[in-house]
Write a protein that holds these residues in place. Structure first.
Motif, PDB file in Angstrom:
ATOM      1  N   ASN A 126      14.778   0.737 -19.398  1.00  0.00           N
ATOM      2  CA  ASN A 126      15.014   1.018 -17.991  1.00  0.00           C
ATOM      3  C   ASN A 126      16.450   0.750 -17.575  1.00  0.00           C
ATOM      4  N   ARG A 146      18.108   3.764 -18.625  1.00  0.00           N
ATOM      5  CA  ARG A 146      17.753   4.866 -17.724  1.00  0.00           C
ATOM      6  C   ARG A 146      18.712   4.920 -16.536  1.00  0.00           C
ATOM      7  N   TYR A 154       5.382   2.380 -18.822  1.00  0.00           N
ATOM      8  CA  TYR A 154       5.995   2.970 -17.627  1.00  0.00           C
ATOM      9  C   TYR A 154       5.064   4.018 -17.014  1.00  0.00           C
ATOM     10  N   ASN A 203      14.861  -4.623 -14.233  1.00  0.00           N
ATOM     11  CA  ASN A 203      15.153  -3.194 -14.206  1.00  0.00           C
ATOM     12  C   ASN A 203      13.888  -2.340 -14.086  1.00  0.00           C
ATOM     13  N   MET A 204      12.836  -2.677 -14.842  1.00  0.00           N
ATOM     14  CA  MET A 204      11.615  -1.873 -14.752  1.00  0.00           C
ATOM     15  C   MET A 204      10.998  -1.989 -13.361  1.00  0.00           C
ATOM     16  N   ILE A 245      13.239   0.173 -10.996  1.00  0.00           N
ATOM     17  CA  ILE A 245      13.131   1.606 -11.271  1.00  0.00           C
ATOM     18  C   ILE A 245      11.776   2.146 -10.819  1.00  0.00           C
TER      19      ILE A 245
END
Length: 561
Positions: free
Chosen positions: A149, A152, A427, A443-444, A447
């Motif tokens: 992520n 990403r 995800y 981050n996950m 996001i």
């Protein structure tokens, strides 16, 4: 309860003001006579008609102090209530609802306001077409950094930077040297052909620099690292001249290297990249959807929890969870990977809300919010620190506990050696869940929170770790009902409601406000129309004037907001 306290406080304040006016009390530095002395003088001057007797002035002063103490007590409660309900009172809502409705219990599964929003990331009429490869200023190579992520976000920003530089983007390279040791390339995780085709009108993208260009270069591609959160002007001033001179430039460690606030058209480009162009490869999508179907077959709705209780996260946070010298040594060794991290106080970090909740604490929070023990849980995580011993309390709170390893077996084996591909599967399942629960601000979490807002404000719960940590430390001192009430109050503003974050606040990837548009409120419009029609019927005598006036005023107040 808070309204009653406010009312009592206003009465006390009014009476006190009247008493001060009668006594000739004025603010300012010149009037600093002793309060008790004034009362004494006032009493003597106004009691000539009473029987003269000895007065206990310490008693009078004590009574005054008691009254002041009551005022202070009510003031403290009022301030406490304002802070407790601040998400509903202090901040003006974008919804036309009354303050009374703000304190009503919310639906823990779905926001009733989500239907009023939709994704809007289309290109604007003034957004020029992509510059063709031959006409571009050169080729931009990108080396991403971190886990799936984090990479990403780097890929998303790389497309925008290529647009700013009028450069041809080369499909970014993924990080093979991070903590996760995953040697997957872009083509192993994302659908590269879809990526290139989706962005054809925005940025010209190629899979590699043409051999002809590489042979014509006197020197290898110039490599540079830009500062974090760099503005578009920085790229134009510092990177573009190098690109024009060298033809090919490589930007390394490309994570969060672009400013958060950009032009609206560039922000919408970010959304088109992140939410549309970055599609996982078909094998990953198929397996992810199979897991979603397995959860749906067992229950109509489910919660996905991203525990993020892996050893690296705990080590990075500097927190302590009661594992003694063994825990301190193990996490301390992992922490040495980050040489620049300061020494932290574990207790201080927990009080500041910087420590991930334990799996048990996550379960207690969910139960306190109102999720029953027959709720189905999908747990997305890597290696949990402490293993089954750490997970057992969460399993007991929610027996319908599932992971990807429990739902599929043989199909998962080809992915087991690749942490980024496993993260991609999680995800998908988290994105499709009815409720997504994060356990840190990583981050996950950011996001997915941003994507779920973009896709219709699906319920996303972020633990208010600072408030919850204090509650967990004191939970033995209160009964369950009190604990649950305090958890619900503490979580207001952290439940994924559309108006929790003001536009422009927070990180763009977590709240992509320029890409989210508000629909007209159809119910309110119907009520407005109803009021207008009532006025027309009034002329025909079909309704009472009082009833029509009430309906029309209701519609008028609705749109005044």
């Amino acid at each position: 309860m808070g309204v009653a306290k406010s009312w009592r406080f206003s009465l006390i304040s009014a009476n006190l003001a009247l008493l001060q006016q009668q006594n000739g009390y004025k603010n300012g530095g010149s009037n600093k006579q002793n309060v008790c002395w004034r009362w004494k003088w006032r009493w003597r001057s106004s009691s000539s008609h009473l029987q003269r007797r000895k007065i206990s002035w310490p008693l009078v002063c004590g009574l005054m102090l008691f009254v002041l103490g009551l005022i202070s007590l009510f003031t403290g409660h009022l301030a406490s209530d304002l802070e407790w309900y601040s998400p509903g009172i202090v901040k003006r809502s974008i919804f036309p609802i009354s303050d009374g409705a703000r304190r009503e219990s919310i639906d823990i599964w779905k926001s009733k306001y989500s239907k009023h929003f939709y994704a809007c990331s289309e290109r604007g009429p003034r957004f020029a077409p992509a510059v063709r490869e031959r006409s571009s200023n050169g080729y931009l190579l990108i080396g991403t950094s971190g886990g799936l992520n984090q990479q990403r976000t780097g890929i998303t920003d790389a497309v925008v930077v290529a647009r700013i530089l009028n450069a041809t983007l080369v499909v970014p390279e993924l990080d093979h040297h991070s903590y996760w040791k995953d040697d997957s390339d872009f083509v192993n995780i994302f659908d590269v052909d879809w990526f290139i085709a989706s962005l054809a009108k925005d940025v010209t993208t190629v899979k590699r620099v043409p051999d002809k260009v590489m042979r014509s270069m006197d020197k290898p591609p110039y490599s540079m690292r830009v500062p974090r959160k760099s503005s578009p002007e920085y790229y134009i001033d510092q990177v573009l001249p190098v690109l024009l001179r060298r033809q090919v430039v490589q930007l390394t460690k490309f994570d969060f290297r672009l400013a958060n606030d950009l032009d609206k058209d560039l922000q919408k480009l970010r959304c088109r990249v992140n939410y549309h162009a970055l599609r996982f490869r078909k094998p990953i999508r198929v397996l992810g959807q199979r897991l979603v179907m397995s959860m749906r077959q067992m229950a109509k709705r489910y919660i996905a929890v991203h525990l993020r209780f892996e050893p690296d996260m705990l080590a990075f946070s500097g927190c302590y969870y009661g594992g003694g010298d063994k825990e301190r040594y193990e996490l301390g060794e992992i922490r040495k990977r980050w040489a620049t991290l300061p020494d932290l106080s574990a207790d201080g970090e927990r009080k500041r809300g910087k420590c991930p909740l334990t799996p048990e604490e996550v379960g207690l929070m969910l139960r306190a919010l109102g999720f029953t023990n027959d709720t189905f849980l999908y747990v997305a995580s890597g290696e949990i620190y402490g293993g089954e011993r750490t997970l057992r309390p969460l399993r007991e709170l929610f027996p319908n506990f599932y992971t990807k390893e429990m739902l599929v077996n043989e199909e998962l084996k080809p992915f087991l050696s690749y942490s980024s591909r496993l993260a991609a599967i999680d995800y998908i399942v988290c994105d499709e869940s009815d409720v997504f629960v994060t356990n840190n601000n990583g981050n996950m979490a950011k996001i997915l929170a941003g994507r779920r807002r973009y896709m219709g404000h699906k319920r996303t719960i972020r633990p208010n770790a600072k408030r919850l940590s204090a509650l967990f430390m004191a939970r033995d001192q209160m009964d369950w009902d009190t604990f649950a009430k305090k958890v619900k109050s503490g979580q207001r503003g952290f439940m994924g409601e559309p108006d929790e974050i003001r536009p422009g606040r927070g990180e763009f990837h977590e709240y992509p406000h320029p890409c989210i548009c508000k629909k007209p409120f159809s119910n309110e419009g119907d009520r407005f129309t109803k009021g207008k029609r009532s006025v027309q019927r009034l002329k025909k005598g079909s309704k009472s004037k009082a009833l029509i006036s009430e309906e029309y005023n209701e519609a008028d107040e609705l749109f005044a907001d």
